[in-house]
Write a protein that holds these residues in place. Sequence first.
Motif, PDB file in Angstrom:
ATOM      1  N   ILE A   1      -5.300 -39.150 -34.932  1.00 20.72           N
ATOM      2  CA  ILE A   1      -6.229 -38.343 -34.350  1.00 20.72           C
ATOM      3  C   ILE A   1      -4.924 -36.654 -34.298  1.00 20.72           C
ATOM      4  CG2 ILE A   1      -5.769 -38.120 -31.706  1.00 20.72           C
ATOM      5  CD1 ILE A   1      -9.363 -37.815 -33.448  1.00 20.72           C
ATOM      6  N   ALA A   2      -4.139 -36.637 -34.011  1.00 16.50           N
ATOM      7  CA  ALA A   2      -3.084 -35.609 -34.417  1.00 16.50           C
ATOM      8  C   ALA A   2      -2.724 -34.941 -35.085  1.00 16.50           C
ATOM      9  CB  ALA A   2      -1.757 -36.393 -33.636  1.00 16.50           C
ATOM     10  N   ASP A   3      -3.260 -35.555 -36.444  1.00 13.05           N
ATOM     11  CA  ASP A   3      -3.492 -34.609 -38.048  1.00 13.05           C
ATOM     12  C   ASP A   3      -4.064 -34.212 -38.157  1.00 13.05           C
ATOM     13  OD1 ASP A   3      -0.977 -36.693 -38.131  1.00 13.05           O
ATOM     14  OD2 ASP A   3      -2.017 -38.178 -39.498  1.00 13.05           O
ATOM     15  N   LEU A   4      -5.320 -33.978 -37.890  1.00  7.13           N
ATOM     16  CA  LEU A   4      -6.565 -33.208 -37.233  1.00  7.13           C
ATOM     17  C   LEU A   4      -6.284 -31.793 -36.774  1.00  7.13           C
ATOM     18  CD1 LEU A   4      -9.557 -35.356 -37.079  1.00  7.13           C
ATOM     19  CD2 LEU A   4      -8.906 -34.194 -38.751  1.00  7.13           C
ATOM     20  N   THR A   5      -4.747 -30.907 -36.984  1.00  7.66           N
ATOM     21  CA  THR A   5      -4.169 -29.722 -36.481  1.00  7.66           C
ATOM     22  C   THR A   5      -5.379 -28.962 -36.034  1.00  7.66           C
ATOM     23  OG1 THR A   5      -3.683 -29.104 -38.392  1.00  7.66           O
ATOM     24  CG2 THR A   5      -2.275 -30.895 -37.816  1.00  7.66           C
ATOM     25  N   TYR A   6      -6.132 -29.117 -36.272  1.00 10.06           N
ATOM     26  CA  TYR A   6      -7.317 -26.961 -36.300  1.00 10.06           C
ATOM     27  C   TYR A   6      -8.142 -27.506 -35.499  1.00 10.06           C
ATOM     28  CZ  TYR A   6      -4.315 -24.433 -40.737  1.00 10.06           C
ATOM     29  OH  TYR A   6      -3.695 -24.520 -40.832  1.00 10.06           O
ATOM     30  N   LEU A   7      -8.466 -28.861 -35.017  1.00 11.89           N
ATOM     31  CA  LEU A   7      -9.860 -28.928 -34.529  1.00 11.89           C
ATOM     32  C   LEU A   7      -9.801 -28.374 -32.899  1.00 11.89           C
ATOM     33  CD1 LEU A   7      -9.939 -33.504 -33.026  1.00 11.89           C
ATOM     34  CD2 LEU A   7     -11.340 -31.843 -34.136  1.00 11.89           C
ATOM     35  N   ARG A   8     -11.055 -28.497 -32.248  1.00  4.11           N
ATOM     36  CA  ARG A   8     -11.864 -26.644 -31.782  1.00  4.11           C
ATOM     37  C   ARG A   8     -12.244 -27.805 -30.422  1.00  4.11           C
ATOM     38  NH1 ARG A   8     -10.627 -21.883 -31.652  1.00  4.11           N
ATOM     39  NH2 ARG A   8     -12.766 -21.592 -31.034  1.00  4.11           N
ATOM     40  N   THR A   9     -12.378 -29.285 -30.812  1.00  4.07           N
ATOM     41  CA  THR A   9     -13.271 -29.521 -30.024  1.00  4.07           C
ATOM     42  C   THR A   9     -13.410 -31.163 -30.526  1.00  4.07           C
ATOM     43  OG1 THR A   9     -15.126 -27.123 -29.572  1.00  4.07           O
ATOM     44  CG2 THR A   9     -15.724 -29.824 -29.164  1.00  4.07           C
ATOM     45  N   LEU A  10     -13.099 -31.263 -28.741  1.00  2.82           N
ATOM     46  CA  LEU A  10     -13.506 -33.373 -29.289  1.00  2.82           C
ATOM     47  C   LEU A  10     -13.965 -34.095 -28.504  1.00  2.82           C
ATOM     48  CD1 LEU A  10     -11.734 -35.702 -30.435  1.00  2.82           C
ATOM     49  CD2 LEU A  10      -9.735 -35.937 -29.103  1.00  2.82           C
TER      50      LEU A  10
END
Length: 332
Positions: free
Chosen positions: A85-94
Amino acid sequence: MRLLLFFIFFLFSGFLSGAERCHPSDKTALLKYKNSFANPDQILLSWYPDFDCCDWYGVQCNETTNRVIGLESSVQLNGTIPSVIADLTYLRTLRLRKNPFLVGEIPPAIGKLTNLVSLDLSWNNISGSVPAFLANLKKLWFLDLSFNKLSGTIPASLSTFPEIIGIDLSRNQLTGSIPESFGHFQGTAPTLVLSHNKLSGEIPASLGNMNFARILISRNNFSGSALMFFKASKTSDTIDISRNNFAFDFSKASFMEETLVELDISHNKIWGSIPSRITDCVMLQSLNVSYNRLCGKIPSGWKMKYRSEPFDNTSYLHNRCLCSSPLEPCKN
């Protein structure tokens, strides 16, 4: 069957729409995320590698950069939150909520998602502690870890979120006291929801420095005074301190006349009288002071804007000697 046909149509439409928008590294991370679960549910199975991941259900991409900024799974995730999940570095909402088979601890990978503004891991079966590394998420606005099996104490570092406006740790198995640091949030005081845990001790006096929009700490084992929440200068709309062991003189309380909507102090050891100034709370709609040690006259002359009738007797049940008028005998 209808749901499956919807997914097929949705994905097929995305395939026909033109060149793929999804960034390759984001797509790789999402596929690893999917494959980390032993039994992917129907939605994850619909994430076909041949289609644009920006069209996958539960995935949101930025329209300008095409980077994945939102990930939602409110279904039947089975396993633990994968470190990929850390590879989705542009995530704003999880938002991974209402997954009864999502277990394990909150992984350190979550602390690397430094662009997150909203983290919702509620209604799962996540265990372990509330990790201090969540404080790395300096852009976070909302943190919801409610309805899990989290244990241990509340990290003092959660008060270092500069922009937080809501923290919900309710319905867990947390112990210890509220950190003294919660009286020193850097920005606006957040809505604070800590109800239905095993927290104890006295409320730090420092919390009186903060103007919490809502404070819900019911069904714990807090003791001492909660008067720091009752000041006319504050703008709280909800205060629920019910079902604890608070013991203080309620006659010393002041109220938020223009903002207070809900007040519940029931099932404590609170004494003194109900201040007549509570009738000036024009927005008040819900009141419960029952099961305490209050005495004196029940206030009258309410000035409420959105309630046509005074509160009924159930609001005042089981106090030491409350009565509605000087002519009525006060009873236990």
